[in-house]
Each structure stands twice: as structure tokens, then as C-alpha cells.
Enzyme design. Sequence first.
Site, PDB file in Angstrom:
ATOM      1  N   ASN A 106      -3.269 -17.452 -15.204  1.00  0.00           N
ATOM      2  CA  ASN A 106      -3.215 -17.641 -16.646  1.00  0.00           C
ATOM      3  C   ASN A 106      -2.085 -18.618 -16.943  1.00  0.00           C
ATOM      4  OD1 ASN A 106      -5.143 -15.356 -17.495  1.00  0.00           O
ATOM      5  ND2 ASN A 106      -3.683 -14.315 -16.172  1.00  0.00           N
ATOM      6  N   CYS A 166      -4.794  -6.161 -18.220  1.00  0.00           N
ATOM      7  CA  CYS A 166      -4.840  -6.829 -19.518  1.00  0.00           C
ATOM      8  C   CYS A 166      -3.942  -6.042 -20.477  1.00  0.00           C
ATOM      9  CB  CYS A 166      -6.268  -6.890 -20.039  1.00  0.00           C
ATOM     10  SG  CYS A 166      -6.420  -7.576 -21.701  1.00  0.00           S
ATOM     11  N   ASN A 188      -7.058 -10.368 -29.607  1.00  0.00           N
ATOM     12  CA  ASN A 188      -7.732 -10.146 -28.325  1.00  0.00           C
ATOM     13  C   ASN A 188      -8.760  -9.046 -28.552  1.00  0.00           C
ATOM     14  OD1 ASN A 188      -5.492 -10.473 -25.454  1.00  0.00           O
ATOM     15  ND2 ASN A 188      -7.203 -11.726 -26.049  1.00  0.00           N
ATOM     16  N   CYS A 199      -2.513 -12.851 -25.538  1.00  0.00           N
ATOM     17  CA  CYS A 199      -2.610 -12.314 -24.170  1.00  0.00           C
ATOM     18  C   CYS A 199      -1.374 -11.462 -23.932  1.00  0.00           C
ATOM     19  CB  CYS A 199      -2.693 -13.451 -23.158  1.00  0.00           C
ATOM     20  SG  CYS A 199      -2.618 -12.890 -21.434  1.00  0.00           S
ATOM     21  N   THR A 239      -0.217  -9.599 -21.276  1.00  0.00           N
ATOM     22  CA  THR A 239       0.566  -9.827 -20.061  1.00  0.00           C
ATOM     23  C   THR A 239       1.256 -11.192 -20.118  1.00  0.00           C
ATOM     24  OG1 THR A 239      -1.468 -10.567 -18.951  1.00  0.00           O
ATOM     25  CG2 THR A 239      -0.757  -8.288 -18.547  1.00  0.00           C
TER      26      THR A 239
END
Length: 258
Positions: free
Chosen positions: A169, A73, A13, A197, A199
Amino acid sequence: MKLKFYKYQGAGNDFVMIDDRENSFPISTALIKRLCDRHFGIGADGLILLQNDEEHDFRMIYFNSDGNESTMCGNGGRCIIRFAKDLDAASDRMTFNAIDGLHHGVVDDKIIRLQMIDINEVEDHDHYLFMNTGSPHHVEFVDNLTSLNVVEIGRNIRNGAPYFEQGSNVNFVQVMEDNSLLIRTYERGVEDETLACGTGITAAAISAFVKKKVDTNNIQVKAIGGDLSVNFEENNHNFVNVWLNGPAEKVFEGEIEI
């Protein structure tokens, strides 16, 4: 005007990081979208401002690559912990504010630990789970993750019932024999599959625990971009002391004309 920027990544990320303690960054959707563009800008999943906070070490402001301010995030949070340490804006243990409230961070050599918010509500449906781990997450368990068309299926779920305009998401998770998880995620705002990702990884770990697919509350999670872990305490269906752990590092820094 020349803008000083830093590029950080956590499990693939990647983020444009801005030291905005002087509140000089000219926030605009168009500018942030251009900076995050991988062809005409720096290229990133999102842009993060590190700003001063009156009571804590700093404040985190996060924007998706579409230029819009977004919810929390997790990997961005881990990157800003490393960024703050690199700037000498915080010590190895720090507290900072984000859109979903106060977070604690720990720098432990190459491992960056981020305390997530408590999760007090998990929707357990027949074919999926839904929860907010700082951002909304839909979690589905699948048998063959590698062959799944994550972009097409994820986009349909993200825009369909019950999420519609607000969106969610979407995470697809495969449970391995050793209690570890494999995960792939379609992220709203990026509107594509991302390499990881934070979270979503947190939501996947808690979902696996709720569904009794794992027998531990210290769960290893493998994303395309790298390996992370999640540990937590469960108290009467409430999840507290939730930590997201893994590496985060600076990729490069530079200046760009804006």
C-alpha cells in the site's frame, strides 16, 4: 440462494459484512469480487466475515475487493467491532482474532477504537518509510497533497522495486502546522485510491513521529473520507499500545441472490 448482508463504513472505507457464525458463507474469489463490484454487486472496498472463535469474542476474515483474502484492514477492524456490538456478539469491550493476531476493540458511543499490532521495525529510507502495521505500507511526505496524482504514482510504486508482485500500500502524507496530518492512499487489492485506510493512517502517524515531523504521540489524521486519530507509546524504537480511533457505522442491510 439469498445472502443476508450488511454494509458498514469507517471514514469512507466501506465493507460488505457477513454474519458467518454458522460457517455457511460459500467462499469463492469470483463471488466476493462480484459482491464488492460497485456496478453489478453491493459495492465495497472489501468483504468481511464475522466467524466464531473458540477463545475470543469472534474471528475476522477479510477479503479485498479483488476477491482475495488479504492482510489486516484497520477500518475494516473498526467496522467489525461496531458490527459485533450491533449483533450482540460482543460487549463494549472485546477481543477478536484476525490474520495478524489478537486485537482489542472498544465501543465508546460513536467512536470505535481498535488496538493495532505492535510495530517493532520501521525502515527509514531517504525518501520514504516502510513498515507493517498489519499490512505493508510505504509512506512518503509531500508538500502539496491535493494536486498529487495518487493513482498513477501509487500504482507505479506498488508494483515497482522493492515490492514487485507482493506489492505494498502506498501513502502520501502532508504535515499541517497544528501537528495534524493529511493523507491519501493507494491500496493494493483495491488497486485504486480509497477514501481512507486504517493501517495506512497508523503507518503515517508513526512515520511522522519517527521523522520528528510532529511533537506528539496522539496524532489527528484527516483522510478524504473522514477524520481519525492514532495514539501510541514509543519504547526504544518499538511502538506499542497502538490505537486507531474514529467513527464507524452501518449504512444499510439487505439480501442479494447468489
